[in-house]
Design a protein around this motif. Structure first.
Motif: not given
Length: 269
Positions: A131-139, A151-154, A156-162
């Protein structure tokens, strides 16, 4: 019911559980990251019968005195085989495979007793928006994947690649620049037998387990790859046949005991 029938009846119930376990293994042959399970049996309560009153008859005897009669067998515990399965290249950046035996990913799971840390070998990961605009890595089921600090891996938005490096570091690219913004929390199961299966290819440490079941580890991973199930179909078929034969043998033991009791009753009458 005589003692032989009780022994057979107890053992048949436990053999049925082993057959269920084998069936579950075979059903998950194509499940990503599934780890096969093996049943170990133990003898139930035994009784020592000393029916030799002549001490001279026991001279030079090599076997233990008396007769030990058991009450059947029980399923003592279920062992989880955390050895590596075969690797399948997928080309998808968030498909991550662990390269060492007994290593596990950590994930956060909601249970009836609250939030709990559980473990899995399944590495098909996803990015879920928050909801805060971040992206979380999930199963695959939406459970957050944890980092090396628990801690959960989150991100910030607006990234081009991971991308995920071999050491588990997560490299994020923004505006043409790359930076490490997370680290997969990989752990090692020192005593896999203590782990408890919770379903959906996940495990947990029982509440009454001693410390040292899970320890931190510097694991190696491979991106773009998934680990397949480590179930050996040939071994499962052999175990199933042996369990069925044992079940049949105990069933005939009950039938034979019942026939003998019927003969005794006829003689009495």
């Amino acid at each position: 019911m005589n003692l032989s029938m009780m022994q057979a009846s107890n053992t048949m119930g436990q053999l049925q559980q082993k057959l269920d376990l084998i069936g579950n293994n075979m059903a998950n042959t194509n499940t990503t990251g599934y780890k096969s399970r093996q049943a170990d049996f133990a003898s139930l309560l035994t009784q020592q019968i000393n029916n030799q009153s002549d001490e001279e008859a026991e001279v030079n005897r090599l076997t233990p005195d008396g007769i030990r009669i058991g009450s059947g067998a029980k399923l003592a515990h279920t062992n989880i085989d955390l050895t590596q399965g075969t690797m399948q290249d997928t080309g998808r950046g968030l498909d991550i495979a662990l390269l060492e035996d007994n290593h596990l990913f950590q994930l956060q799971t909601e249970t009836e007793n609250g939030v709990e840390t559980q473990y899995t070998r399944s590495g098909n990961l996803y990015l879920s928006p928050l909801d805060n605009g971040e992206m979380m890595l999930t199963a695959s089921n939406g459970s957050p994947i944890l980092d090396n600090n628990g801690e959960p891996l989150t991100f910030a938005e607006n990234f081009q690649d991971l991308q995920v490096r071999e050491d588990g570091a997560i490299v994020v690219q923004r505006d043409g620049e790359e930076a490490v913004e997370g680290q997969l929390g990989i752990v090692e199961a020192v005593r896999p037998r203590m782990l408890e299966a919770t379903g959906e290819n996940r495990f947990r440490v029982p509440d009454d387990a001693a410390d040292g079941v899970i320890v931190e580890a510097d694991g190696q991973v491979r991106a773009g790859t998934l680990e397949s199930s480590n179930v050996d179909i040939a071994k499962q078929m052999t175990d199933m046949q042996n369990a069925q034969r044992a079940y049949s043998f105990n069933s005939r033991s009950i039938s034979t005991g019942d026939e003998m009791m019927g003969l005794v009753n006829q003689l009495r009458s």
